[in-house]
Design a protein around this motif. Structure first.
Motif, PDB file in Angstrom:
ATOM      1  N   PRO A 123     -43.019  50.904 -58.195  1.00  0.00           N
ATOM      2  CA  PRO A 123     -41.556  50.920 -58.263  1.00  0.00           C
ATOM      3  C   PRO A 123     -40.916  52.025 -57.428  1.00  0.00           C
ATOM      4  O   PRO A 123     -39.710  52.238 -57.527  1.00  0.00           O
ATOM      5  CB  PRO A 123     -41.306  51.171 -59.759  1.00  0.00           C
ATOM      6  CG  PRO A 123     -42.463  52.010 -60.186  1.00  0.00           C
ATOM      7  CD  PRO A 123     -43.638  51.552 -59.362  1.00  0.00           C
ATOM      8  N   TRP A 145     -53.794  43.379 -64.072  1.00  0.00           N
ATOM      9  CA  TRP A 145     -53.502  42.040 -63.544  1.00  0.00           C
ATOM     10  C   TRP A 145     -54.796  41.292 -63.258  1.00  0.00           C
ATOM     11  O   TRP A 145     -54.914  40.099 -63.567  1.00  0.00           O
ATOM     12  CB  TRP A 145     -52.655  42.166 -62.274  1.00  0.00           C
ATOM     13  CG  TRP A 145     -52.347  40.858 -61.627  1.00  0.00           C
ATOM     14  CD1 TRP A 145     -51.333  39.998 -61.937  1.00  0.00           C
ATOM     15  CD2 TRP A 145     -53.071  40.231 -60.546  1.00  0.00           C
ATOM     16  NE1 TRP A 145     -51.376  38.888 -61.119  1.00  0.00           N
ATOM     17  CE2 TRP A 145     -52.433  39.010 -60.264  1.00  0.00           C
ATOM     18  CE3 TRP A 145     -54.189  40.602 -59.802  1.00  0.00           C
ATOM     19  CZ2 TRP A 145     -52.877  38.155 -59.262  1.00  0.00           C
ATOM     20  CZ3 TRP A 145     -54.642  39.749 -58.803  1.00  0.00           C
ATOM     21  CH2 TRP A 145     -53.990  38.540 -58.545  1.00  0.00           C
ATOM     22  N   ALA A 163     -41.442  42.641 -59.687  1.00  0.00           N
ATOM     23  CA  ALA A 163     -41.871  42.174 -61.004  1.00  0.00           C
ATOM     24  C   ALA A 163     -41.881  40.652 -61.024  1.00  0.00           C
ATOM     25  O   ALA A 163     -41.142  39.997 -60.294  1.00  0.00           O
ATOM     26  CB  ALA A 163     -40.943  42.724 -62.089  1.00  0.00           C
ATOM     27  N   ARG A 200     -43.550  38.529 -67.085  1.00  0.00           N
ATOM     28  CA  ARG A 200     -43.803  39.696 -67.937  1.00  0.00           C
ATOM     29  C   ARG A 200     -44.519  40.806 -67.188  1.00  0.00           C
ATOM     30  O   ARG A 200     -44.700  41.902 -67.732  1.00  0.00           O
ATOM     31  CB  ARG A 200     -44.641  39.254 -69.145  1.00  0.00           C
ATOM     32  CG  ARG A 200     -43.954  38.206 -70.021  1.00  0.00           C
ATOM     33  CD  ARG A 200     -44.857  37.767 -71.163  1.00  0.00           C
ATOM     34  NE  ARG A 200     -45.210  38.879 -72.034  1.00  0.00           N
ATOM     35  CZ  ARG A 200     -46.038  38.771 -73.084  1.00  0.00           C
ATOM     36  NH1 ARG A 200     -46.586  37.583 -73.355  1.00  0.00           N
ATOM     37  NH2 ARG A 200     -46.319  39.816 -73.825  1.00  0.00           N
ATOM     38  N   ARG A 201     -44.925  40.551 -65.962  1.00  0.00           N
ATOM     39  CA  ARG A 201     -45.628  41.575 -65.177  1.00  0.00           C
ATOM     40  C   ARG A 201     -44.647  42.545 -64.553  1.00  0.00           C
ATOM     41  O   ARG A 201     -43.737  42.144 -63.833  1.00  0.00           O
ATOM     42  CB  ARG A 201     -46.483  40.920 -64.084  1.00  0.00           C
ATOM     43  CG  ARG A 201     -47.212  41.932 -63.198  1.00  0.00           C
ATOM     44  CD  ARG A 201     -47.997  41.271 -62.092  1.00  0.00           C
ATOM     45  NE  ARG A 201     -47.159  40.578 -61.131  1.00  0.00           N
ATOM     46  CZ  ARG A 201     -46.501  41.193 -60.136  1.00  0.00           C
ATOM     47  NH1 ARG A 201     -46.561  42.518 -60.005  1.00  0.00           N
ATOM     48  NH2 ARG A 201     -45.778  40.472 -59.298  1.00  0.00           N
ATOM     49  N   ARG A 202     -44.850  43.815 -64.804  1.00  0.00           N
ATOM     50  CA  ARG A 202     -44.031  44.840 -64.165  1.00  0.00           C
ATOM     51  C   ARG A 202     -44.492  45.038 -62.728  1.00  0.00           C
ATOM     52  O   ARG A 202     -45.628  44.716 -62.362  1.00  0.00           O
ATOM     53  CB  ARG A 202     -44.144  46.158 -64.930  1.00  0.00           C
ATOM     54  CG  ARG A 202     -43.685  46.095 -66.375  1.00  0.00           C
ATOM     55  CD  ARG A 202     -43.984  47.392 -67.097  1.00  0.00           C
ATOM     56  NE  ARG A 202     -43.335  48.526 -66.457  1.00  0.00           N
ATOM     57  CZ  ARG A 202     -43.535  49.798 -66.813  1.00  0.00           C
ATOM     58  NH1 ARG A 202     -44.392  50.082 -67.789  1.00  0.00           N
ATOM     59  NH2 ARG A 202     -42.896  50.777 -66.208  1.00  0.00           N
ATOM     60  N   GLU A 203     -43.589  45.574 -61.902  1.00  0.00           N
ATOM     61  CA  GLU A 203     -44.014  45.901 -60.545  1.00  0.00           C
ATOM     62  C   GLU A 203     -45.085  46.989 -60.603  1.00  0.00           C
ATOM     63  O   GLU A 203     -45.024  47.893 -61.431  1.00  0.00           O
ATOM     64  CB  GLU A 203     -42.824  46.341 -59.692  1.00  0.00           C
ATOM     65  CG  GLU A 203     -42.167  47.647 -60.135  1.00  0.00           C
ATOM     66  CD  GLU A 203     -41.009  47.405 -61.081  1.00  0.00           C
ATOM     67  OE1 GLU A 203     -41.183  46.586 -62.010  1.00  0.00           O
ATOM     68  OE2 GLU A 203     -39.950  48.049 -60.909  1.00  0.00           O
ATOM     69  N   ARG A 254     -52.202  49.282 -63.118  1.00  0.00           N
ATOM     70  CA  ARG A 254     -51.456  48.034 -63.329  1.00  0.00           C
ATOM     71  C   ARG A 254     -52.111  46.880 -62.572  1.00  0.00           C
ATOM     72  O   ARG A 254     -52.161  45.751 -63.077  1.00  0.00           O
ATOM     73  CB  ARG A 254     -50.002  48.217 -62.898  1.00  0.00           C
ATOM     74  CG  ARG A 254     -49.223  49.165 -63.793  1.00  0.00           C
ATOM     75  CD  ARG A 254     -47.789  49.342 -63.317  1.00  0.00           C
ATOM     76  NE  ARG A 254     -47.063  50.262 -64.193  1.00  0.00           N
ATOM     77  CZ  ARG A 254     -45.803  50.660 -64.000  1.00  0.00           C
ATOM     78  NH1 ARG A 254     -45.122  50.198 -62.942  1.00  0.00           N
ATOM     79  NH2 ARG A 254     -45.235  51.491 -64.845  1.00  0.00           N
TER      80      ARG A 254
END
Length: 227
Positions: free
Chosen positions: A168, A110, A159, A162-165, A106
């Motif tokens: 988590p 980014w 988050a 639209r970016r997820r963490e 992820r």
């Protein structure tokens, strides 16, 4: 006719005219002899503690080399800023082997979305004392990434749009790192031959090294007799 030079390289039987070869001395438990040339022998210790110690030593060399290589400035650019991120778990015994790979993937996405090189090193830390006290697997990760000036490391446990963490599973701590890879080496110094590793745990990971840098790191990790 007596042969002036004799050899036992072909096995226990001696050449004609030679005295029988002396039996090889017994090896200590866990030691396996390994012949690399007719006159050179390496003893490989397969004891569990020795194997764990070699694994830790290889990791320390690889992490140090990766960090130093990634810390070099890119041609025509100012030195990048190293960012230090600690990844912890909210609950004990929830660790799985794919958590860190999903998080770094992820983060890589980014970087791509912002047109940035994805350059990082991470290590796993095993809190052996706490694990003995609680009986739980206590794993967390220490991550260093290099970003160009003007960019800040996002919070991995939050988050944004639209970016997820990225992470988590618990809390994270993010800050610029003054010592670079020195932070990671401090945590690695706690590991030793008696450190217990959960099955499937990767001890470290890297990203952003080119082919030349990977070759240098591999050479540095060779045993002394192989260099």
């Amino acid at each position: 006719m007596k042969y002036p030079y004799c050899t036992n390289l072909a096995g226990p039987a001696a050449a004609p005219g030679c005295a029988p070869a002396a039996p090889e001395p017994p090896q200590a438990a866990g030691l396996v002899p390994f012949n690399t040339s007719p006159n050179f022998e390496v003893l490989i210790n397969l004891d569990r503690g020795a194997c764990a110690e070699r694994r830790v030593n290889r990791m320390k060399k690889a992490v140090w080399a990766s960090g130093r290589l990634l810390d070099l400035p890119r041609p025509g650019s100012r030195p990048d800023v190293p960012w230090f991120v600690t990844l912890t778990y909210r609950q004990p015994d929830v660790w799985t082997a794919d958590h860190v790979s999903v998080a770094t993937d992820r983060y890589r996405r980014w970087c791509i979305s912002h047109g940035l090189p994805c350059r990082y090193v991470w290590v796993a830390e095993i809190q052996s004392k706490r694990a003995l006290e609680t009986g739980h697997q206590v794993v967390h990760y220490h991550f260093i990434a290099w970003l160009p000036h003007g960019f800040r490391m996002p919070k991995w446990d939050t988050a944004s749009g639209r970016r997820r963490e990225f992470w988590p599973h618990g809390m994270t701590n993010t800050q610029p790192a003054k010592a670079g890879v020195g932070y990671l080496m401090k945590y690695l110094s706690k590991l030793g031959e008696f450190t217990q590793f959960p099955p499937g745990l990767r001890l470290f990971g890297t990203g952003g090294l080119n082919a030349v840098a990977r070759a240098i790191r591999s050479w540095l990790n060779f045993p002394e007799w192989a260099k």
